[in-house]
Design a protein around this motif. Structure first.
Motif, PDB file in Angstrom:
ATOM      1  N   ALA A  20       0.849  -1.202   0.000  1.00 25.34           N
ATOM      2  CA  ALA A  20       0.000   0.000   0.000  1.00 25.34           C
ATOM      3  C   ALA A  20       0.877   1.241   0.000  1.00 25.34           C
ATOM      4  O   ALA A  20       1.868   1.333   0.730  1.00 25.34           O
ATOM      5  CB  ALA A  20      -0.915  -0.013   1.215  1.00 25.34           C
ATOM      6  N   ALA A  21       0.518   2.211  -0.843  1.00 19.56           N
ATOM      7  CA  ALA A  21       1.330   3.422  -1.000  1.00 19.56           C
ATOM      8  C   ALA A  21       0.812   4.543  -0.118  1.00 19.56           C
ATOM      9  O   ALA A  21      -0.392   4.666   0.132  1.00 19.56           O
ATOM     10  CB  ALA A  21       1.333   3.860  -2.457  1.00 19.56           C
ATOM     11  N   THR A  22       1.743   5.379   0.349  1.00 16.26           N
ATOM     12  CA  THR A  22       1.426   6.547   1.172  1.00 16.26           C
ATOM     13  C   THR A  22       1.500   7.800   0.308  1.00 16.26           C
ATOM     14  O   THR A  22       2.424   7.957  -0.495  1.00 16.26           O
ATOM     15  CB  THR A  22       2.428   6.659   2.339  1.00 16.26           C
ATOM     16  OG1 THR A  22       2.350   5.484   3.138  1.00 16.26           O
ATOM     17  CG2 THR A  22       2.135   7.884   3.198  1.00 16.26           C
ATOM     18  N   ALA A  23       0.544   8.703   0.467  1.00 16.49           N
ATOM     19  CA  ALA A  23       0.535   9.935  -0.315  1.00 16.49           C
ATOM     20  C   ALA A  23       1.684  10.848   0.103  1.00 16.49           C
ATOM     21  O   ALA A  23       1.844  11.167   1.285  1.00 16.49           O
ATOM     22  CB  ALA A  23      -0.794  10.665  -0.144  1.00 16.49           C
ATOM     23  N   LEU A  24       2.467  11.261  -0.861  1.00 19.70           N
ATOM     24  CA  LEU A  24       3.573  12.190  -0.619  1.00 19.70           C
ATOM     25  C   LEU A  24       3.197  13.567  -1.167  1.00 19.70           C
ATOM     26  O   LEU A  24       4.001  14.266  -1.774  1.00 19.70           O
ATOM     27  CB  LEU A  24       4.847  11.669  -1.289  1.00 19.70           C
ATOM     28  CG  LEU A  24       6.177  12.286  -0.820  1.00 19.70           C
ATOM     29  CD1 LEU A  24       6.478  11.883   0.605  1.00 19.70           C
ATOM     30  CD2 LEU A  24       7.316  11.867  -1.743  1.00 19.70           C
ATOM     31  N   TYR A  25       1.967  13.970  -0.959  1.00 17.48           N
ATOM     32  CA  TYR A  25       1.487  15.263  -1.425  1.00 17.48           C
ATOM     33  C   TYR A  25       0.275  15.640  -0.587  1.00 17.48           C
ATOM     34  O   TYR A  25      -0.290  14.803   0.137  1.00 17.48           O
ATOM     35  CB  TYR A  25       1.109  15.219  -2.905  1.00 17.48           C
ATOM     36  CG  TYR A  25      -0.033  14.294  -3.213  1.00 17.48           C
ATOM     37  CD1 TYR A  25      -1.350  14.737  -3.242  1.00 17.48           C
ATOM     38  CD2 TYR A  25       0.196  12.940  -3.459  1.00 17.48           C
ATOM     39  CE1 TYR A  25      -2.405  13.882  -3.512  1.00 17.48           C
ATOM     40  CE2 TYR A  25      -0.849  12.069  -3.721  1.00 17.48           C
ATOM     41  CZ  TYR A  25      -2.141  12.541  -3.748  1.00 17.48           C
ATOM     42  OH  TYR A  25      -3.175  11.680  -4.003  1.00 17.48           O
ATOM     43  N   GLY A  26      -0.134  16.898  -0.685  1.00 23.32           N
ATOM     44  CA  GLY A  26      -1.310  17.364   0.037  1.00 23.32           C
ATOM     45  C   GLY A  26      -0.969  18.481   1.001  1.00 23.32           C
ATOM     46  O   GLY A  26       0.186  18.613   1.453  1.00 23.32           O
ATOM     47  N   PRO A  50       6.875   2.602  -0.747  1.00 23.12           N
ATOM     48  CA  PRO A  50       5.926   2.924  -1.814  1.00 23.12           C
ATOM     49  C   PRO A  50       5.143   4.199  -1.490  1.00 23.12           C
ATOM     50  O   PRO A  50       4.636   4.360  -0.379  1.00 23.12           O
ATOM     51  CB  PRO A  50       4.998   1.705  -1.833  1.00 23.12           C
ATOM     52  CG  PRO A  50       5.030   1.198  -0.428  1.00 23.12           C
ATOM     53  CD  PRO A  50       6.410   1.488   0.108  1.00 23.12           C
ATOM     54  N   VAL A  51       5.055   5.113  -2.451  1.00 23.62           N
ATOM     55  CA  VAL A  51       4.344   6.375  -2.241  1.00 23.62           C
ATOM     56  C   VAL A  51       3.560   6.702  -3.507  1.00 23.62           C
ATOM     57  O   VAL A  51       3.766   6.105  -4.572  1.00 23.62           O
ATOM     58  CB  VAL A  51       5.310   7.537  -1.928  1.00 23.62           C
ATOM     59  CG1 VAL A  51       6.040   7.298  -0.607  1.00 23.62           C
ATOM     60  CG2 VAL A  51       6.308   7.756  -3.063  1.00 23.62           C
ATOM     61  N   THR A  52       2.648   7.660  -3.378  1.00 22.25           N
ATOM     62  CA  THR A  52       2.047   8.298  -4.547  1.00 22.25           C
ATOM     63  C   THR A  52       2.466   9.762  -4.526  1.00 22.25           C
ATOM     64  O   THR A  52       2.475  10.403  -3.474  1.00 22.25           O
ATOM     65  CB  THR A  52       0.508   8.190  -4.538  1.00 22.25           C
ATOM     66  OG1 THR A  52      -0.004   8.739  -3.309  1.00 22.25           O
ATOM     67  CG2 THR A  52       0.072   6.748  -4.676  1.00 22.25           C
TER      68      THR A  52
END
Length: 453
Positions: A20-26, A50-52
């Motif tokens: 599962a990827a973690t959001a690297l934005y926002g 893993p990231v988005t």
């Protein structure tokens, strides 16, 4: 049969379910919250996580120091060319994605491998080597004095918009051969592109138009500037290559220098080890510069590398064409290499300028600009102190840079506006309108527009 250097065969069952990827934005992620996220990811996934990096856009974040050195330096396994990116090739990146201005292919050294990279880097390095360090220091000091004089009588100022943001603009514009007005428009467009929003693509087109006009001018009226040097270098860069190499230098150079200046001043004002003796303590401005590059690198995360083949890397199954983000800030804090208590002052083995063949070629002039800017304002406003509690200072929400949103300070009044000649040019003590020994007059024709936008 011999295997390629660094090769490790994919494990059995390679290419299975991706973690599962973690959001690297926002907007919830900024320079204050990101370090905790890095450590959370490190604890869960190890040195590669893993990231988005935008909605639906997956990547791997390289957190480990050793892993980052390999990803940055091993061109056999990791390419700089985003045309190898499988997500882009498969049409899974929307054309208005905020990530594209950062990773869309350009004919520039940051996106090239091998001989193409070496050809363009030679031209860029030679153009930067032509910069006269003494002249650059004088130019920075002259512009710094004028900026300080514009607010020194007010008893306080926000140093981010009044000083840290304007000074690199004045200096880098001059280095590129850009006049004040288009230079100001360029910085505004770069700021919009750096916000990583839907406006990023439009801002990128505005930047291209400004630089194309500059190139057209310097093609026929060359000067003593970086743009002219690139256009007329024996490497015979095309105008398109000049455009995109200027863009890379300006985007990285301007914003990184702004953040380096502001964060260094923040450290000097707020860190007890520096604040206890701001002008004559054992810890110097150079120590503060290095501390910032270790703990608060202006570029937190650097896109990107692309896997040339399937491989096991940092405990993860990386597929050919996968994107890897270089986590410079996270790798600096890797407990596997960080000495107990953090980096020692004077230690410059950080990764703030990248690593491998793509290490930033402009780090020497960037340090000269930043150090001179810091010295100038500390000299003229020696009793400067924060106007708010350090806990009230906020960081810009961005996955890529680490910069303050404001740096308000207060002070009683300035010293005379002529800095002693640390480069051997003079020791005068002018009053803000005279030149002193070896110093240019404030507001002289050579520094027209030094009051900034």
């Amino acid at each position: 049969m011999a295997t390629p250097h660094g090769y490790s065969p994919p494990p059995p069952g390679f290419g299975g379910r991706r973690p599962a990827a973690t959001a690297l934005y926002g907007p919830h992620l900024d320079g204050g919250s990101m370090p905790a996220l890095y450590e959370e990811l490190r604890g869960t996934y190890g040195p590669v996580a893993p990231v988005t990096v935008a909605p639906g856009v997956e990547a791997w974040l390289v957190l480990g120091h050793r892993e980052l050195l390999r990803a940055a330096g091993d061109e056999q396994d990791f390419s700089h060319d985003p045309r190898r990116w499988n997500t882009l090739r498969d049409g899974r990146v929307p054309p208005d994605s905020p990530i594209l201005p950062y990773v869309g292919w350009r004919p520039a050294l940051l996106f090239a491998d091998g001989q193409q990279h070496r050809r363009m880097r030679a031209a860029v390095s030679d153009a930067l080597a032509r910069i006269d360090g003494h002249a650059l220091r004088r130019r920075v000091r002259s512009a710094a004095e004028e900026l300080i004089a514009s607010f020194a009588g007010h008893g306080g100022a926000d140093l981010l918009p009044r000083y840290a943001r304007r000074l690199p603009l004045l200096v880098i514009n001059r280095l590129l051969g850009l006049d004040e007005r288009p230079g100001r428009r360029l910085v505004q467009a770069i700021g919009r592109m750096g916000a990583a929003t839907a406006d990023s693509a439009r801002a990128s087109r505005r930047i291209n138009a400004i630089l194309l006009a500059l190139i057209e001018e310097k093609r026929y009226r060359p000067g003593d500037d970086i743009t002219s040097a690139l256009l007329h270098h024996p490497a015979r860069l095309t105008e398109e290559e000049v455009l995109h190499n200027l863009l890379v230098m300006f985007v990285v150079g301007h914003q990184s220098t702004v953040d380096w200046i502001a964060t260094t001043l923040c450290v000097l004002l707020c860190e007890p080890a520096f604040r206890s003796s701001p002008t004559s303590g054992h810890l110097t401005a150079d120590d503060a510069l290095d501390l910032v590059l270790w703990r608060f690198p202006p570029t937190q995360n650097l896109p990107a590398r692309y896997a040339n083949r399937d491989l096991l890397f940092g405990g993860q199954s990386i597929g050919a064409g996968d994107m890897l983000i270089l986590g410079l800030a996270a790798a600096n804090a890797d407990p596997a290499v960080l000495p107990p208590g953090g980096p020692a002052t004077g230690n410059r083995s950080h990764l703030a300028f990248g690593a491998g063949p793509h290490t930033c070629p402009a780090q020497d002039p960037a340090r000269l600009i930043t150090r001179t800017a810091v010295d100038a304002i500390r000299h003229h406003l020696p009793d400067m102190e924060p106007a708010v509690e350090p806990s009230q200072l906020a960081w810009v929400p961005s996955p890529w840079r680490r910069g303050l949103t404001a740096l308000p300070v207060r002070f009683t009044g300035p010293r005379p506006f002529c800095i002693p000649g640390t480069d051997g040019t003079g020791t005068g003590t002018g009053t803000g309108t005279g030149t002193g020994d070896g110093h240019r007059r404030l507001g002289s024709a050579g520094d027209a527009g030094a009051t900034g936008p």
